[in-house]
Write a protein that holds these residues in place. Structure first.
Motif, PDB file in Angstrom:
ATOM      1  N   PHE A   1      -8.497  59.861  39.386  1.00 24.09           N
ATOM      2  CA  PHE A   1      -8.150  59.482  40.760  1.00 24.09           C
ATOM      3  C   PHE A   1      -9.169  58.509  41.343  1.00 24.09           C
ATOM      4  CE2 PHE A   1      -5.377  63.341  42.185  1.00 24.09           C
ATOM      5  CZ  PHE A   1      -4.347  62.853  41.420  1.00 24.09           C
ATOM      6  N   ALA A   2     -10.439  58.845  41.223  1.00 22.24           N
ATOM      7  CA  ALA A   2     -11.492  58.042  41.857  1.00 22.24           C
ATOM      8  C   ALA A   2     -11.487  56.614  41.316  1.00 22.24           C
ATOM      9  CB  ALA A   2     -12.847  58.686  41.613  1.00 22.24           C
ATOM     10  N   GLU A   3     -11.267  56.443  39.990  1.00 20.72           N
ATOM     11  CA  GLU A   3     -11.253  55.107  39.403  1.00 20.72           C
ATOM     12  C   GLU A   3     -10.027  54.312  39.846  1.00 20.72           C
ATOM     13  OE1 GLU A   3     -11.781  57.889  37.903  1.00 20.72           O
ATOM     14  OE2 GLU A   3     -13.645  57.762  36.732  1.00 20.72           O
ATOM     15  N   GLU A   4      -8.873  54.980  39.941  1.00 15.37           N
ATOM     16  CA  GLU A   4      -7.632  54.310  40.298  1.00 15.37           C
ATOM     17  C   GLU A   4      -7.590  53.902  41.772  1.00 15.37           C
ATOM     18  OE1 GLU A   4      -5.044  53.255  38.525  1.00 15.37           O
ATOM     19  OE2 GLU A   4      -6.053  53.850  36.669  1.00 15.37           O
ATOM     20  N   ILE A   5      -8.201  54.731  42.623  1.00 10.20           N
ATOM     21  CA  ILE A   5      -8.192  54.452  44.054  1.00 10.20           C
ATOM     22  C   ILE A   5      -9.107  53.269  44.359  1.00 10.20           C
ATOM     23  CG2 ILE A   5      -8.867  55.343  46.321  1.00 10.20           C
ATOM     24  CD1 ILE A   5      -7.958  58.098  45.347  1.00 10.20           C
TER      25      ILE A   5
ATOM     26  N   TYR B   1      -0.982  56.217  40.709  1.00 12.40           N
ATOM     27  CA  TYR B   1      -0.845  55.270  39.605  1.00 12.40           C
ATOM     28  C   TYR B   1       0.359  54.339  39.772  1.00 12.40           C
ATOM     29  CZ  TYR B   1      -4.107  58.542  37.472  1.00 12.40           C
ATOM     30  OH  TYR B   1      -5.197  59.320  37.216  1.00 12.40           O
ATOM     31  N   PHE B   2       1.328  54.794  40.549  1.00 16.77           N
ATOM     32  CA  PHE B   2       2.539  53.993  40.760  1.00 16.77           C
ATOM     33  C   PHE B   2       2.826  53.968  42.262  1.00 16.77           C
ATOM     34  CE2 PHE B   2       7.365  53.869  40.595  1.00 16.77           C
ATOM     35  CZ  PHE B   2       7.421  52.506  40.336  1.00 16.77           C
TER      36      PHE B   2
ATOM     37  N   ILE C   1      -0.826  61.308  50.126  1.00 19.02           N
ATOM     38  CA  ILE C   1      -1.964  62.074  50.645  1.00 19.02           C
ATOM     39  C   ILE C   1      -3.276  61.749  49.918  1.00 19.02           C
ATOM     40  CG2 ILE C   1      -1.575  64.075  49.125  1.00 19.02           C
ATOM     41  CD1 ILE C   1      -2.743  64.206  52.799  1.00 19.02           C
ATOM     42  N   ILE C   2      -3.240  61.480  48.626  1.00 26.75           N
ATOM     43  CA  ILE C   2      -4.471  61.162  47.891  1.00 26.75           C
ATOM     44  C   ILE C   2      -5.021  59.817  48.339  1.00 26.75           C
ATOM     45  CG2 ILE C   2      -5.516  60.875  45.629  1.00 26.75           C
ATOM     46  CD1 ILE C   2      -4.453  63.688  46.116  1.00 26.75           C
ATOM     47  N   LEU C   3      -4.139  58.842  48.475  1.00 25.03           N
ATOM     48  CA  LEU C   3      -4.572  57.506  48.885  1.00 25.03           C
ATOM     49  C   LEU C   3      -5.109  57.516  50.316  1.00 25.03           C
ATOM     50  CD1 LEU C   3      -1.677  55.355  47.375  1.00 25.03           C
ATOM     51  CD2 LEU C   3      -3.960  55.744  46.434  1.00 25.03           C
ATOM     52  N   ARG C   4      -4.492  58.308  51.188  1.00 23.97           N
ATOM     53  CA  ARG C   4      -4.949  58.365  52.581  1.00 23.97           C
ATOM     54  C   ARG C   4      -6.325  59.013  52.708  1.00 23.97           C
ATOM     55  NH1 ARG C   4       0.380  60.037  53.510  1.00 23.97           N
ATOM     56  NH2 ARG C   4      -0.302  62.156  53.986  1.00 23.97           N
TER      57      ARG C   4
END
Length: 258
Positions: free
Chosen positions: A254-258, A166-167, A87-90
């Protein structure tokens, strides 16, 4: 946590909008549209009735209803966790561009899942009555069982939604784990069929007690074991607190990883 809950409440309109979007997009573009919310469980019930009444006959009386009482809450459990894992990535555009409590994203999926579960009950309850299974006072325990399950689902969903950022392989691992979990949960069989020396391991699965509780109130017409249910309520609260802590720790990047 109290501060975060208060902040979530202040973003309730956004939460409502996300829930409605989730419900609308499930069948977006299909001819039947929202009617699939009712048709899916109805068709599932029809398939179970044919398969287990004429092809794979079971010794359990009214087996399609025995199975259907467990399939609905399992579908709520598995579909929410699977959906929340990505859901975060979407919603990466939202996460990167504006501030809002990130917990809203998995929470919106859970609320939409609860609503869909209620739509499934619109098929389940009349089907029980039509097949001779009477609904009685034991149904008053339903809100408590649903509450326990919802807390558990939310706690797990917070963990998997945060860790998947992250994974990325986690989303695929979750799908395999849920398939395996289906067979170690008493859905297609009663717990009494499990050899006594293995029942302890099945009871370590929190969904075992939850499925049995649903089956007790709908299929058997008896009250669930409240001592076990309150124990799993405590378990679900612990999972929720741990999930919330993990989510809050990981969401900072989250914002940096996405």
């Amino acid at each position: 946590m109290i501060r975060r809950i208060s902040e979530l409440y202040s973003y309730r309109q956004m939460l409502k909008s996300l829930v409605l979007t989730d419900l609308r997009t499930r069948y977006k573009g299909s001819v039947m549209g929202f009617l699939w919310t009712f048709l899916n469980p109805l068709l599932l019930l029809a398939i179970y009735s044919v398969v287990f009444s004429f092809i794979m006959r079971q010794n359990i009386e009214n087996y399609p209803m025995f199975l259907f009482c467990a399939i609905l809450p399992w579908t709520f459990f598995s579909s929410c966790i699977q959906s929340c894992s990505g859901i975060i990535l979407r919603n990466s555009n939202l996460v990167k561009k504006i501030y809002f409590p990130r917990e809203i994203l998995p929470l919106s999926v859970i609320i939409a899942g609860v609503i869909n579960y209620f739509f499934g009950l619109v098929i389940l309850i009349p089907s029980l009555l039509l097949t001779g299974i009477h609904i009685n006072i034991s149904l008053v325990a339903f809100p408590l069982i649903l509450f326990v399950q919802t807390l558990l689902v939310l706690g797990i969903s917070l963990i998997v939604s945060a860790m998947n950022v992250y994974f990325r392989d986690l989303e695929h691992i979750i799908a395999i784990v849920l398939q395996a979990a289906f067979y170690i949960t008493p859905i297609i069989f009663p717990i009494s069929m499990v050899p006594k020396e293995f029942q302890f391991y099945f009871l370590l699965n929190p969904m075992t007690e939850i499925i049995q509780a649903y089956r007790n109130i709908f299929y058997y017409g008896v009250m669930p074991d409240f001592s076990h249910l309150f124990l799993y309520l405590l378990y679900s609260l612990i999972v929720l607190v741990i999930g919330w802590a993990i989510f809050n720790k990981l969401q900072k990047s989250f914002a940096e990883e996405i």
